[in-house]
Design an enzyme around this catalytic site. Sequence first.
Site, short mmCIF file in Angstrom:
data_model
loop_
_atom_site.label_atom_id
_atom_site.label_comp_id
_atom_site.label_asym_id
_atom_site.label_seq_id
_atom_site.Cartn_x
_atom_site.Cartn_y
_atom_site.Cartn_z
CG ASP A 259 -1.73 -1.38 0.84
OD1 ASP A 259 -2.48 -1.08 -0.08
OD2 ASP A 259 -2.72 -1.16 2.58
CE LYS A 281 -6.16 -0.88 -0.34
NZ LYS A 281 -7.43 -2.11 0.55
CG MET A 394 -10.74 10.10 11.00
SD MET A 394 -11.70 11.15 11.18
CE MET A 394 -12.81 11.00 12.46
#
Length: 485
Positions: A259, A281, A394
């Site tokens: 990633d 990502k 987040m």
Amino acid sequence: MTVAPPSPASSPLLFPLFADLRERRVLVVGGGAVARRKVAALLEAGARVTVGAPQLDLALAEWATQGRIEHRSGRFDPNWLDRMWLVIAATDHGPSNRAVATAADARRIWVNVVDDAGLSSFQVPARVERGPLQIAISSGGGAPMLARALRERLERQLDESLGALATLLTRHRQRIRARFDDIGARRRFFDRVLAGPLSGLLRRGDHEAAELEFDRALAAATPRPAGSVALVGAGPGDPGLLTLRALRLLNEADVILHDRLVSADVLALVRRDAEQIEVGKQAGNHHTTQDGIHALMLEHARAGRRVVRLKGGDPFVFGRGGEELQVLREHGIDYEVVPGITAAVACAAYAGVPLTHRDHAQSVRLLTAHCKDSHDTLEWAGLAAGRQTLAVYMGVSALADFGTRLIAHGRHPATPFALVENGSRPDQRVVTGHLANLADTARMHDVQSPALLIVGEVAGLAERLHWFGAAPLSGATAAPLAHAA
Ligand code: SAH
């Protein structure tokens, strides 16, 4: 999907190479002790050495008489360079060394001026030798003492039996090639042989038993081993936080699917010739779809490769590791999972925020909310309860709404928070404040992804307990309400 390009070097490194000098002409200018040492090394490599100097020291003179070297007497003459592959200038006279370097350069002949990196187009590294095996160490010519110190350390650490091992493997090279046409299979065979009893037998000098053991290992190996996938947690960025098993798998992998969250420092530990594929990502920027990642894992594993699926933090914490295992299981591919240090644990540690504390928090919740829409599915009443710590994975854009909703559901506006950006990395920043000011504070300090939000009384301890990197930046201007805990 991208294959990582070579990283651009700000100050380019020397390109290491091992030269075959057998029967090739090499000129050494200088006739003293330094020149003699260079000549000795060149003769060992099978070079045809010419020494140019007004006078030779005793040993060199003897070698010249024996015909082992050729002697050109007098001062350096550029004609000496005719037919040479390589030149070493080893006089104790600066201008002579410079003249040799200039003349060699003009003819594009590689030249080393002893102890003068600036004049040299190649460097002679410090070496550790074990039979045909050689380790060369270079500091780029700038700190030869450091290279030498490192060589001494390696001399002590590397077993003498390595030489015998290299000789044995060289002798059987053709048989090994014939048995494994696939390079990955060959590599795996070597890994197994190195971990097996062969080295021990050689160390004891039992060459006969070593030969038998080698034959046995070769006969027992499967020429086309099955591929596999290891789901590996890369941790938050600091390579010191990798597990030993992760490190071993990175060293053995044929293919790494990683990633974007995986740090460059961790990727630097991957075996050099492994294929590295970024299946990046990042919030709002999905390069490779999840299906695309599944397809890549299957393709490489079916081709018999050892695939490492490398994920930031822990593969099972907001990493979609579960979905990937399901696919592997459905397709009968072997897998294993190596946990990593997840962002909540790492960011808390590196910000000096204990996630639990007898005075403040008896539980921790890990949750994610990557966009405001995902807030609608969270169970707010429970999240707003006191005496617990929230660790929120987040995107930064979802922050504002998160604080507001938490307060609306009853969490006190003066509850401390700590936002940890780039946790555990050299550019880590910690921003602290109170829930009421969360959005303003994040905006004020322009907090960027990846960042982890910690909410709860424990976050207030960052001010006093921080230890890594810069001190926490604190909050927005509005004064928090007095906190009645
Ligand atoms: N599997 C990962 C989490 C992936 S979700 C893990 O276990 O850590 C991605 C989120 O993790 C980011 O949006 C951010 O909130 C958090 N994160 C990951 N690495 C981080 C780091 N070094 N510093 C701060 N937050 C990080």
